[in-house]
Design a protein around this motif. Sequence first.
Motif, short mmCIF file in Angstrom:
data_model
loop_
_atom_site.label_atom_id
_atom_site.label_comp_id
_atom_site.label_asym_id
_atom_site.label_seq_id
_atom_site.Cartn_x
_atom_site.Cartn_y
_atom_site.Cartn_z
N SER A 102 0.57 -6.42 -3.05
CA SER A 102 1.19 -5.72 -1.93
C SER A 102 1.10 -4.21 -2.12
O SER A 102 0.76 -3.47 -1.20
N ALA A 103 1.38 -3.77 -3.34
CA ALA A 103 1.27 -2.34 -3.62
C ALA A 103 -0.17 -1.86 -3.46
O ALA A 103 -0.42 -0.74 -3.02
N GLY A 104 -1.11 -2.71 -3.81
CA GLY A 104 -2.52 -2.35 -3.72
C GLY A 104 -2.98 -2.10 -2.30
O GLY A 104 -3.92 -1.34 -2.06
N LEU A 105 -2.32 -2.75 -1.31
CA LEU A 105 -2.70 -2.54 0.08
C LEU A 105 -2.56 -1.08 0.48
O LEU A 105 -3.36 -0.55 1.25
N ALA A 106 -1.52 -0.43 -0.04
CA ALA A 106 -1.24 0.95 0.36
C ALA A 106 -1.63 1.97 -0.69
O ALA A 106 -1.44 3.17 -0.50
N ALA A 107 -2.21 1.51 -1.80
CA ALA A 107 -2.46 2.41 -2.93
C ALA A 107 -3.38 3.56 -2.58
O ALA A 107 -3.26 4.66 -3.13
N ASN A 108 -4.31 3.34 -1.65
CA ASN A 108 -5.31 4.36 -1.35
C ASN A 108 -5.03 5.13 -0.05
O ASN A 108 -5.87 5.90 0.40
N LEU A 109 -3.84 4.90 0.53
CA LEU A 109 -3.49 5.67 1.72
C LEU A 109 -3.15 7.10 1.33
O LEU A 109 -2.48 7.34 0.33
N THR A 110 -3.60 8.04 2.11
CA THR A 110 -3.30 9.45 1.88
C THR A 110 -2.75 10.05 3.16
O THR A 110 -2.71 9.41 4.22
N HIS A 111 -2.32 11.31 3.08
CA HIS A 111 -1.81 11.99 4.27
C HIS A 111 -2.89 12.14 5.34
O HIS A 111 -2.59 12.37 6.51
N GLY A 112 -4.15 12.00 4.93
CA GLY A 112 -5.23 12.13 5.88
C GLY A 112 -5.43 10.90 6.75
O GLY A 112 -6.12 10.97 7.77
N HIS A 113 -4.83 9.76 6.36
CA HIS A 113 -4.96 8.56 7.17
C HIS A 113 -3.99 8.61 8.35
O HIS A 113 -2.91 9.18 8.26
N THR A 114 -4.40 7.97 9.42
CA THR A 114 -3.58 8.01 10.64
C THR A 114 -2.29 7.24 10.45
O THR A 114 -2.19 6.31 9.64
#
Length: 346
Positions: A102-114
Amino acid sequence: MHIFIDESGTFTGVGADAPAVSTLGALIMPSHRLPKLFKKYGRLRLNLPTRKGEVKGSLLDERQVAAVIELLRINGALFCASMIDLADHSPEDIAKHRERRSAGLAANLTHGHTQELRDSVAALQERMAGFSDQLYVQGAVTIDLLYNVMQDMIVYHCQRFPKELGEFNWVIDAKNPGAVTNWEDWWSKTLVIWLQAMSLVKPGAMIPGGDYRHFRRFIFDDLPEYLRDVAPPADHSRGAGIDLQKMFGESFRFSSEPEPGLELVDIVTNALRRGLIGNLGEAGWLPLRGLMIHRSEVYVSPVGLLPPDRKLARALLPTMNKFRLGGRIMATPSLAWPEDEPAAAK
């Protein structure tokens, strides 16, 4: 290419005293051979037992299973399978693995993502948290299966029927006739995200000299922005730029109908599980090797949802070791890799 997928077993039995095996299998079939294969299967089917009008692998004896496998073999089908023995796991193992995924789903989200993408990931995490351990485990095994299917079918058919790599038709046995369940909806929308990440971090080999002309449309010209932060330097010769959203999304359906492809994958997936737990004689399940790709390790080994410091007990090892010989050689003679030659000699 047509890929039919089914499971055998309940994906339950955590911590059981005896092996609690569930299997998930995929039949990879060249589309141009399906009419001939299904016609021959229709004749064979007349002598197979059915339940409510549908052939079920659990009803077949060794001779009948072997006849189906031989029909698949001579018509170019590949069988790829994954399995898990939940007797080797505890509820805590499953819970911790779910937390990591579950944590891995969001691990690569950054402020640049919508914000839309961030909200979608949060919704997927919430749905995953609500699944039973049974469905979560099945999802983890499915990821393992689909990654292996993707690797095997591309390398195998770029040497034999490269036109088959121009289109992928996925057919999955449905759990609830007439409706797509919450699990199936999540299955089709989320697993591709993990598979995309896996293919970028661990891209599959693309054999030198293989014909990828028809597959080229599934390779990114430029990686989408949301993948650039997690992808290694582009290396199209190793398939790092495969667009899995397109590969899995163009033709993907769940079916509860007794169609030939789903009956066939049920038979072979069930035969594998019955062989592993001792409910089918070798004459029935051992021929499965002729549908599988030969590799240096066993052709099917347990998925482990364990922390790094623990290993699977491998109670099924004597049976799994039978899946070390008899498989299809991946490379054709004209494109054989050096490491293939000893395997062929065996």
